[in-house]
Scaffold this motif. Sequence first.
Motif, PDB file in Angstrom:
ATOM      1  N   CYS A  82      -1.711   2.231  10.563  1.00  0.00           N
ATOM      2  CA  CYS A  82      -2.307   3.258  11.429  1.00  0.00           C
ATOM      3  C   CYS A  82      -1.224   4.077  12.121  1.00  0.00           C
ATOM      4  N   LYS A  83      -0.166   3.413  12.518  1.00  0.00           N
ATOM      5  CA  LYS A  83       0.946   4.111  13.165  1.00  0.00           C
ATOM      6  C   LYS A  83       1.586   5.103  12.201  1.00  0.00           C
ATOM      7  N   VAL A  84       1.742   4.680  10.938  1.00  0.00           N
ATOM      8  CA  VAL A  84       2.320   5.566   9.928  1.00  0.00           C
ATOM      9  C   VAL A  84       1.427   6.786   9.713  1.00  0.00           C
ATOM     10  N   TYR A  85       0.132   6.560   9.628  1.00  0.00           N
ATOM     11  CA  TYR A  85      -0.792   7.687   9.432  1.00  0.00           C
ATOM     12  C   TYR A  85      -0.738   8.650  10.619  1.00  0.00           C
ATOM     13  N   ASN A  86      -0.573   8.122  11.813  1.00  0.00           N
ATOM     14  CA  ASN A  86      -0.451   8.986  12.979  1.00  0.00           C
ATOM     15  C   ASN A  86       0.861   9.766  12.972  1.00  0.00           C
ATOM     16  N   LEU A  87       1.924   9.120  12.489  1.00  0.00           N
ATOM     17  CA  LEU A  87       3.227   9.788  12.411  1.00  0.00           C
ATOM     18  C   LEU A  87       3.209  10.969  11.456  1.00  0.00           C
ATOM     19  N   PHE A  88       2.390  10.852  10.399  1.00  0.00           N
ATOM     20  CA  PHE A  88       2.339  11.889   9.361  1.00  0.00           C
ATOM     21  C   PHE A  88       0.950  12.529   9.274  1.00  0.00           C
ATOM     22  N   GLU A  89       0.318  12.662  10.416  1.00  0.00           N
ATOM     23  CA  GLU A  89      -1.061  13.148  10.453  1.00  0.00           C
ATOM     24  C   GLU A  89      -1.239  14.486   9.738  1.00  0.00           C
ATOM     25  N   ASP A  90      -0.285  15.408   9.910  1.00  0.00           N
ATOM     26  CA  ASP A  90      -0.406  16.739   9.316  1.00  0.00           C
ATOM     27  C   ASP A  90       0.063  16.803   7.867  1.00  0.00           C
ATOM     28  N   GLU A 130       0.848  -1.187   0.000  1.00  0.00           N
ATOM     29  CA  GLU A 130       0.000   0.000   0.000  1.00  0.00           C
ATOM     30  C   GLU A 130       0.885   1.239   0.000  1.00  0.00           C
ATOM     31  N   ILE A 131       0.282   2.377  -0.398  1.00  0.00           N
ATOM     32  CA  ILE A 131       1.037   3.622  -0.416  1.00  0.00           C
ATOM     33  C   ILE A 131       0.309   4.691   0.385  1.00  0.00           C
ATOM     34  N   VAL A 132       1.066   5.713   0.730  1.00  0.00           N
ATOM     35  CA  VAL A 132       0.510   6.915   1.332  1.00  0.00           C
ATOM     36  C   VAL A 132       1.281   8.098   0.765  1.00  0.00           C
ATOM     37  N   LYS A 133       0.565   9.128   0.363  1.00  0.00           N
ATOM     38  CA  LYS A 133       1.192  10.322  -0.185  1.00  0.00           C
ATOM     39  C   LYS A 133       1.206  11.410   0.886  1.00  0.00           C
ATOM     40  N   ILE A 134       2.356  12.063   1.032  1.00  0.00           N
ATOM     41  CA  ILE A 134       2.477  13.129   2.018  1.00  0.00           C
ATOM     42  C   ILE A 134       3.202  14.319   1.395  1.00  0.00           C
ATOM     43  N   CYS A 135       3.087  15.474   2.040  1.00  0.00           N
ATOM     44  CA  CYS A 135       3.777  16.667   1.557  1.00  0.00           C
ATOM     45  C   CYS A 135       4.224  17.509   2.741  1.00  0.00           C
ATOM     46  N   GLY A 136       5.466  18.024   2.630  1.00  0.00           N
ATOM     47  CA  GLY A 136       5.973  18.926   3.648  1.00  0.00           C
ATOM     48  C   GLY A 136       7.255  18.489   4.322  1.00  0.00           C
TER      49      GLY A 136
END
Length: 232
Positions: free
Chosen positions: A58-66, A4-10
């Motif tokens: 879920c841990k990853v999403y919490n780490l990069f919540e913003d 799975e992937i997650v896209k983040i910015c910043g």
Amino acid sequence: MINEIVKICGLDSCEILERLASCEGEGVTFEVEEDCLDAKITMTADGISKDAFDAVRCKVYNLFEDEVYSAKDASLQELVGRELKVSDRVLGVAESLTGGEVCSRIVEVDGISKHFYEGIVCYNSEAKISRLGVSRYAIENYGAVSRQTAYEMVQGITKAPVDIGVATTGLAGPTGDEGKPVGLVYIGVGAGDFIIVFEEHFTGNRNHIRRCATNMALFYLLRYLKGKIWNF
């Protein structure tokens, strides 16, 4: 195998990997692809249960919540275009240091013409005054690169039929100006009484700074459109 992937910015690659270090040893590997603060994290697991993988996710999403903006491999401009269409809003863009890059990315989206009214590149201070109505007071007392100027740039671009605007102003180098450092950038987004200006400090060469500013402008615009801007 689960993938799975997650896209983040910043965040840059080093910052991302530093945060992900807390997930090491939990049966999931991570691949990070980052381009001027816009990143894709690929999470891969083999030999662990789906429940165990979901816990790490879920841990990853919490780490990069913003910083998270998508769970799919979609670009910032694609998602901005989608949100503009869903909300039936009309966008205006005012650019200084990014020199049209935000507009260029927006027009990559198919069918965006109904929701993108115009983009104005006001590189010179006098252009900001004459084309966007930025006050001379703001330029002379705060500077062309300032929170106040970015705010007034958004005000100037959000005239009917435009109902949401984004603006960029900053110093891409190679030297600073107005007693301010290279890499200082202000990004304004919003309309009416709800305009928010973000102060950023980027590093790197001129084009890298401009690309970072473009990505962050699209990111903040996306967050605004999704009603999540208050997280910042």
